[in-house]
Scaffold this motif. Sequence first.
Motif, PDB file in Angstrom:
ATOM      1  N   SER A  12      45.010  70.547  67.160  1.00  0.00           N
ATOM      2  CA  SER A  12      43.634  70.772  66.703  1.00  0.00           C
ATOM      3  C   SER A  12      43.095  72.091  67.239  1.00  0.00           C
ATOM      4  O   SER A  12      42.492  72.873  66.494  1.00  0.00           O
ATOM      5  N   GLN A  13      43.319  72.333  68.524  1.00  0.00           N
ATOM      6  CA  GLN A  13      42.844  73.581  69.113  1.00  0.00           C
ATOM      7  C   GLN A  13      43.511  74.776  68.438  1.00  0.00           C
ATOM      8  O   GLN A  13      42.862  75.781  68.155  1.00  0.00           O
ATOM      9  N   GLU A  14      44.795  74.660  68.166  1.00  0.00           N
ATOM     10  CA  GLU A  14      45.525  75.754  67.507  1.00  0.00           C
ATOM     11  C   GLU A  14      44.955  76.020  66.111  1.00  0.00           C
ATOM     12  O   GLU A  14      44.731  77.169  65.737  1.00  0.00           O
ATOM     13  N   PHE A  15      44.708  74.986  65.346  1.00  0.00           N
ATOM     14  CA  PHE A  15      44.148  75.144  63.998  1.00  0.00           C
ATOM     15  C   PHE A  15      42.782  75.823  64.047  1.00  0.00           C
ATOM     16  O   PHE A  15      42.481  76.702  63.241  1.00  0.00           O
ATOM     17  N   VAL A  16      41.934  75.407  64.996  1.00  0.00           N
ATOM     18  CA  VAL A  16      40.598  75.995  65.117  1.00  0.00           C
ATOM     19  C   VAL A  16      40.700  77.451  65.579  1.00  0.00           C
ATOM     20  O   VAL A  16      40.043  78.334  65.030  1.00  0.00           O
ATOM     21  N   THR A  17      41.537  77.712  66.576  1.00  0.00           N
ATOM     22  CA  THR A  17      41.709  79.074  67.090  1.00  0.00           C
ATOM     23  C   THR A  17      42.208  80.016  66.003  1.00  0.00           C
ATOM     24  O   THR A  17      41.734  81.147  65.880  1.00  0.00           O
ATOM     25  N   LEU A  18      43.133  79.555  65.209  1.00  0.00           N
ATOM     26  CA  LEU A  18      43.691  80.402  64.165  1.00  0.00           C
ATOM     27  C   LEU A  18      42.731  80.592  62.990  1.00  0.00           C
ATOM     28  O   LEU A  18      42.941  81.452  62.149  1.00  0.00           O
ATOM     29  N   HIS A  19      41.678  79.807  62.940  1.00  0.00           N
ATOM     30  CA  HIS A  19      40.584  80.038  61.990  1.00  0.00           C
ATOM     31  C   HIS A  19      39.631  81.096  62.557  1.00  0.00           C
ATOM     32  O   HIS A  19      38.621  81.413  61.945  1.00  0.00           O
ATOM     33  N   GLY A  20      39.935  81.581  63.765  1.00  0.00           N
ATOM     34  CA  GLY A  20      39.042  82.524  64.430  1.00  0.00           C
ATOM     35  C   GLY A  20      37.965  81.816  65.214  1.00  0.00           C
ATOM     36  O   GLY A  20      37.021  82.431  65.699  1.00  0.00           O
ATOM     37  N   GLY A  21      38.098  80.500  65.357  1.00  0.00           N
ATOM     38  CA  GLY A  21      37.072  79.708  66.024  1.00  0.00           C
ATOM     39  C   GLY A  21      37.476  79.262  67.404  1.00  0.00           C
ATOM     40  O   GLY A  21      38.450  79.749  67.984  1.00  0.00           O
ATOM     41  N   GLU A  22      36.713  78.315  67.925  1.00  0.00           N
ATOM     42  CA  GLU A  22      36.925  77.823  69.278  1.00  0.00           C
ATOM     43  C   GLU A  22      36.657  76.322  69.303  1.00  0.00           C
ATOM     44  O   GLU A  22      35.692  75.846  68.703  1.00  0.00           O
ATOM     45  N   LEU A  23      37.523  75.587  69.995  1.00  0.00           N
ATOM     46  CA  LEU A  23      37.345  74.152  70.195  1.00  0.00           C
ATOM     47  C   LEU A  23      37.135  73.926  71.687  1.00  0.00           C
ATOM     48  O   LEU A  23      37.986  74.279  72.502  1.00  0.00           O
ATOM     49  N   THR A  24      35.978  73.385  72.043  1.00  0.00           N
ATOM     50  CA  THR A  24      35.664  73.149  73.443  1.00  0.00           C
ATOM     51  C   THR A  24      35.243  71.695  73.633  1.00  0.00           C
ATOM     52  O   THR A  24      34.929  70.999  72.659  1.00  0.00           O
ATOM     53  N   LEU A  25      35.244  71.256  74.884  1.00  0.00           N
ATOM     54  CA  LEU A  25      34.811  69.890  75.150  1.00  0.00           C
ATOM     55  C   LEU A  25      33.920  69.852  76.375  1.00  0.00           C
ATOM     56  O   LEU A  25      34.026  70.675  77.270  1.00  0.00           O
ATOM     57  N   ASN A  26      33.040  68.884  76.351  1.00  0.00           N
ATOM     58  CA  ASN A  26      32.188  68.586  77.489  1.00  0.00           C
ATOM     59  C   ASN A  26      32.313  67.080  77.693  1.00  0.00           C
ATOM     60  O   ASN A  26      32.136  66.315  76.739  1.00  0.00           O
ATOM     61  N   SER A  27      32.674  66.652  78.886  1.00  0.00           N
ATOM     62  CA  SER A  27      32.890  65.234  79.109  1.00  0.00           C
ATOM     63  C   SER A  27      32.565  64.868  80.543  1.00  0.00           C
ATOM     64  O   SER A  27      32.742  65.664  81.464  1.00  0.00           O
ATOM     65  N   GLU A  28      32.089  63.642  80.708  1.00  0.00           N
ATOM     66  CA  GLU A  28      31.809  63.120  82.029  1.00  0.00           C
ATOM     67  C   GLU A  28      32.314  61.687  82.071  1.00  0.00           C
ATOM     68  O   GLU A  28      32.090  60.912  81.128  1.00  0.00           O
ATOM     69  N   LYS A  29      33.022  61.350  83.133  1.00  0.00           N
ATOM     70  CA  LYS A  29      33.590  60.010  83.277  1.00  0.00           C
ATOM     71  C   LYS A  29      32.502  58.956  83.098  1.00  0.00           C
ATOM     72  O   LYS A  29      31.421  59.063  83.665  1.00  0.00           O
ATOM     73  N   ASP A  30      32.799  57.971  82.254  1.00  0.00           N
ATOM     74  CA  ASP A  30      31.912  56.833  81.955  1.00  0.00           C
ATOM     75  C   ASP A  30      30.618  57.213  81.220  1.00  0.00           C
ATOM     76  O   ASP A  30      29.718  56.391  81.097  1.00  0.00           O
ATOM     77  N   LYS A  31      30.521  58.465  80.753  1.00  0.00           N
ATOM     78  CA  LYS A  31      29.305  58.872  80.042  1.00  0.00           C
ATOM     79  C   LYS A  31      29.583  59.423  78.650  1.00  0.00           C
ATOM     80  O   LYS A  31      28.656  59.672  77.892  1.00  0.00           O
ATOM     81  N   GLY A  32      30.848  59.662  78.316  1.00  0.00           N
ATOM     82  CA  GLY A  32      31.164  60.126  76.975  1.00  0.00           C
ATOM     83  C   GLY A  32      31.704  61.539  76.914  1.00  0.00           C
ATOM     84  O   GLY A  32      31.824  62.229  77.930  1.00  0.00           O
ATOM     85  N   THR A  33      32.031  61.924  75.694  1.00  0.00           N
ATOM     86  CA  THR A  33      32.654  63.217  75.435  1.00  0.00           C
ATOM     87  C   THR A  33      32.046  63.834  74.188  1.00  0.00           C
ATOM     88  O   THR A  33      31.755  63.139  73.218  1.00  0.00           O
ATOM     89  N   THR A  34      31.898  65.148  74.214  1.00  0.00           N
ATOM     90  CA  THR A  34      31.488  65.895  73.026  1.00  0.00           C
ATOM     91  C   THR A  34      32.477  67.029  72.808  1.00  0.00           C
ATOM     92  O   THR A  34      32.734  67.824  73.707  1.00  0.00           O
ATOM     93  N   PHE A  35      33.053  67.054  71.608  1.00  0.00           N
ATOM     94  CA  PHE A  35      33.891  68.173  71.195  1.00  0.00           C
ATOM     95  C   PHE A  35      33.047  69.071  70.305  1.00  0.00           C
ATOM     96  O   PHE A  35      32.314  68.584  69.438  1.00  0.00           O
TER      97      PHE A  35
END
Length: 174
Positions: free
Chosen positions: A117-140
Amino acid sequence: QNDLVAFIKDIVGDFNVKAKQKHIDLQFISPFKELSFAFDTEKLDKVLFNIISNAFKYTPDGGLIHVSILKNTDKIEINIADNGIGMNAEEKAHAFDLFYRGNKNISLGTGLGLALSQEFVTLHGGELTLNSEKDKGTTFKISLPIIETKQVLEEKSAMISTKIVHKFEDSESQ
């Protein structure tokens, strides 16, 4: 050029039955009725499907998964947020590593999904990042630059295919 809003809405809609079964509040939030955007539908479908599938895997019954889209002058952001189990520092640091599977008790995958997924996004010229905290969830967050011409997209698609083949040939030979 495709309608990104309809495209994402269709992918999110594919998860409606699963959301009902798990009593998960699944929503697609968009301030736009439609948004014409140049992207590779096959590649972006794989990225979104993988990230949303992971959100379901790590979000308990009764949780929430919200997919949203924002646009500014030079990029589009797609956010996939959940209130699932989240990741610790080590899992976050290795989330995009090839063949890394994080929580071994839950993960049934091969460890290819987020790296690809990161490779596909990067090669589109974009960026895939994540923010996550244990027991609180994740946002991509998928950030994609606004590309106007079909020729640029076709060139990137050819480059994506070539790089993916080389990347996986290299990893198989190790």
